[in-house]
Write an enzyme that holds these catalytic residues in place. Structure first.
Site, PDB file in Angstrom:
ATOM      1  N   ASP A  34      30.480 -25.800  16.445  1.00 26.10           N
ATOM      2  CA  ASP A  34      29.887 -25.473  17.771  1.00 26.10           C
ATOM      3  C   ASP A  34      28.407 -25.390  17.859  1.00 26.10           C
ATOM      4  O   ASP A  34      27.759 -24.763  16.900  1.00 26.10           O
ATOM      5  CB  ASP A  34      30.497 -24.372  18.503  1.00 26.10           C
ATOM      6  CG  ASP A  34      30.510 -24.356  19.891  1.00 26.10           C
ATOM      7  OD1 ASP A  34      29.894 -25.377  20.456  1.00 26.10           O
ATOM      8  OD2 ASP A  34      30.882 -23.221  20.493  1.00 26.10           O
ATOM      9  N   GLY A  37      24.991 -28.795  21.503  1.00 17.81           N
ATOM     10  CA  GLY A  37      24.267 -29.050  22.937  1.00 17.81           C
ATOM     11  C   GLY A  37      23.120 -28.276  22.982  1.00 17.81           C
ATOM     12  O   GLY A  37      21.986 -28.562  23.364  1.00 17.81           O
ATOM     13  N   ARG A  38      23.399 -26.840  22.530  1.00 19.12           N
ATOM     14  CA  ARG A  38      22.447 -25.854  22.766  1.00 19.12           C
ATOM     15  C   ARG A  38      21.307 -26.164  21.616  1.00 19.12           C
ATOM     16  O   ARG A  38      19.958 -25.967  21.839  1.00 19.12           O
ATOM     17  CB  ARG A  38      22.730 -24.291  22.360  1.00 19.12           C
ATOM     18  CG  ARG A  38      23.384 -23.764  23.443  1.00 19.12           C
ATOM     19  CD  ARG A  38      24.228 -22.587  23.327  1.00 19.12           C
ATOM     20  NE  ARG A  38      25.633 -23.230  22.570  1.00 19.12           N
ATOM     21  CZ  ARG A  38      26.488 -22.285  21.875  1.00 19.12           C
ATOM     22  NH1 ARG A  38      26.253 -21.061  21.590  1.00 19.12           N
ATOM     23  NH2 ARG A  38      27.675 -22.847  21.745  1.00 19.12           N
ATOM     24  N   HIS A  51      24.574 -33.794  18.916  1.00 16.41           N
ATOM     25  CA  HIS A  51      25.806 -34.429  18.194  1.00 16.41           C
ATOM     26  C   HIS A  51      25.431 -35.364  16.944  1.00 16.41           C
ATOM     27  O   HIS A  51      26.124 -35.201  15.876  1.00 16.41           O
ATOM     28  CB  HIS A  51      26.781 -35.097  19.007  1.00 16.41           C
ATOM     29  CG  HIS A  51      27.226 -34.460  20.251  1.00 16.41           C
ATOM     30  ND1 HIS A  51      27.725 -33.297  20.179  1.00 16.41           N
ATOM     31  CD2 HIS A  51      27.217 -34.484  21.603  1.00 16.41           C
ATOM     32  CE1 HIS A  51      28.145 -32.606  21.188  1.00 16.41           C
ATOM     33  NE2 HIS A  51      27.899 -33.448  22.274  1.00 16.41           N
ATOM     34  N   GLU A  81      40.033 -31.032  25.612  1.00 20.73           N
ATOM     35  CA  GLU A  81      39.497 -30.612  26.787  1.00 20.73           C
ATOM     36  C   GLU A  81      37.936 -31.355  26.952  1.00 20.73           C
ATOM     37  O   GLU A  81      37.381 -31.355  27.950  1.00 20.73           O
ATOM     38  CB  GLU A  81      39.128 -28.914  26.894  1.00 20.73           C
ATOM     39  CG  GLU A  81      40.609 -28.091  26.871  1.00 20.73           C
ATOM     40  CD  GLU A  81      41.433 -28.377  25.897  1.00 20.73           C
ATOM     41  OE1 GLU A  81      40.970 -28.420  24.813  1.00 20.73           O
ATOM     42  OE2 GLU A  81      42.628 -28.396  25.964  1.00 20.73           O
ATOM     43  N   TRP A  83      37.150 -34.205  27.083  1.00 15.30           N
ATOM     44  CA  TRP A  83      37.204 -35.483  28.160  1.00 15.30           C
ATOM     45  C   TRP A  83      36.395 -35.062  29.339  1.00 15.30           C
ATOM     46  O   TRP A  83      36.017 -35.965  30.139  1.00 15.30           O
ATOM     47  CB  TRP A  83      38.680 -35.985  28.366  1.00 15.30           C
ATOM     48  CG  TRP A  83      39.123 -36.492  27.046  1.00 15.30           C
ATOM     49  CD1 TRP A  83      40.367 -36.094  26.570  1.00 15.30           C
ATOM     50  CD2 TRP A  83      39.040 -37.729  26.489  1.00 15.30           C
ATOM     51  NE1 TRP A  83      40.872 -36.605  25.293  1.00 15.30           N
ATOM     52  CE2 TRP A  83      40.022 -37.798  25.461  1.00 15.30           C
ATOM     53  CE3 TRP A  83      38.084 -38.659  26.741  1.00 15.30           C
ATOM     54  CZ2 TRP A  83      39.865 -38.797  24.669  1.00 15.30           C
ATOM     55  CZ3 TRP A  83      37.976 -39.663  25.565  1.00 15.30           C
ATOM     56  CH2 TRP A  83      39.241 -39.877  24.602  1.00 15.30           C
ATOM     57  N   LEU A 145      39.433 -34.598  -2.277  1.00 17.45           N
ATOM     58  CA  LEU A 145      39.075 -33.810  -1.120  1.00 17.45           C
ATOM     59  C   LEU A 145      39.813 -34.607   0.142  1.00 17.45           C
ATOM     60  O   LEU A 145      39.718 -35.763   0.237  1.00 17.45           O
ATOM     61  CB  LEU A 145      38.010 -33.623  -0.592  1.00 17.45           C
ATOM     62  CG  LEU A 145      37.585 -32.923   0.679  1.00 17.45           C
ATOM     63  CD1 LEU A 145      37.944 -31.467   0.657  1.00 17.45           C
ATOM     64  CD2 LEU A 145      36.155 -33.088   1.072  1.00 17.45           C
TER      65      LEU A 145
END
Ligand code: FPP
Length: 254
Positions: A34, A37-38, A51, A81, A83, A145
């Site tokens: 997360d 964007g910031r 991104h 969510e 989308w 992995l």
């Protein structure tokens, strides 16, 4: 300068070595990536630049996990969510797996990594699905992995899907309602073949689960950091692992 670099190198090696020396390497690490964007906003860049920078962090963290012997990594790349985001951003996020795989797949194969997608395939654009399916096919025999991309993933959707499957089996007389236990539910989740995460990392200072692996995280150690995902380095990752190693897991016992 050389001395500084040498010190940096030694410190990093020591960090990884200390973690590896402990027998308690988490088998499965899940990550909510997360803050892209910031990160972009702070630099007056469009969100998609965040991104793209986030994708670089994915590369570094996957290598760092592989280096210490983590067996499964699950990265939350797109939620059910997401989308609701602007179309341009959704389109970009749907192109990222392809972009990532076009440069990384050969190396992943070389490193014996097995790639899987967790999530609902239904709504994905065909180009995204195709890239993932090709990668899944090419890496399916790999025993190193396992890298799971949670894409169009939502825990509630996953659980509804499991409940529907179980209900269908009851209706068909293949299963008694009393036979629906934890193991039966777990067998109907996207994660049916893999162990529950030992450690969940979320970046960017948000302290919530955002519909991520709600069933699977029941006894997982949670680790939060203010660092934004594109700034998240292997040193942060090893810090999370070291703190995990210092925790006592009791699973409800004393
Ligand atoms: C959340 O940050 C991030 C996402 C929804 C996308 C995560 C995707 C990547 C890190 C790249 C994935 C790479 C591959 C290889 C698939 P946000 O946009 O919600 O950040 P914000 O909260 O600061 O706005």
């Amino acid at each position: 300068m050389l001395e500084q670099l040498t010190q940096m190198f030694t410190r990093k090696s020591k960090q990884a070595a200390a973690i590896e020396a402990s027998s308690d390497i988490p088998v499965h690490v899940a990550v909510i990536m997360d803050g892209n964007g910031r990160w972009a906003k702070m630099r007056n860049l469009p969100r998609i630049a965040g991104h793209r920078a986030g994708m670089k962090a994915v590369k570094e963290i996957v290598k760092a996990a592989d280096a210490i012997g983590v067996k499964y990594m699950t990265m939350y790349a797109f939620s059910t969510e997401n989308w609701k985001r602007p179309q341009e951003e959704v389109d970009f996020l749907m192109k990222l797996p392809q972009e990532f795989l076009s440069t990384e797949l050969d190396e992943l194969i070389e490193r014996n990594v097995c790639l899987k997608m967790l999530g609902s395939k239904d709504e994905l654009p065909s180009h995204t699905l195709e890239a993932l399916e090709i990668a899944e096919e090419k890496t399916k025999g790999n025993t190193g992995l396992q890298l799971n991309f949670a894409l169009n993933y939502g825990s509630r959707k996953e659980m509804i899907h499991a409940m529907q499957e179980l209900a269908r089996k009851v209706q068909a007389g293949e299963l008694q309602p009393e036979e629906i236990d934890e193991a039966a539910v777990a067998r109907h989740l996207y994660t049916r073949d893999i162990p529950e995460p030992d450690l969940m990392i979320r970046t960017s200072g948000e302290i919530r689960l955002s519909n991520f692996m709600l069933w699977q995280l029941a006894y997982t150690e949670l680790w939060f950091t203010d660092v934004l995902w594109p700034d998240f380095t292997k040193e942060h990752f090893y810090q999370a692992i070291a703190e995990y190693q210092g925790r006592g897991r009791r699973y409800g016992a004393v």
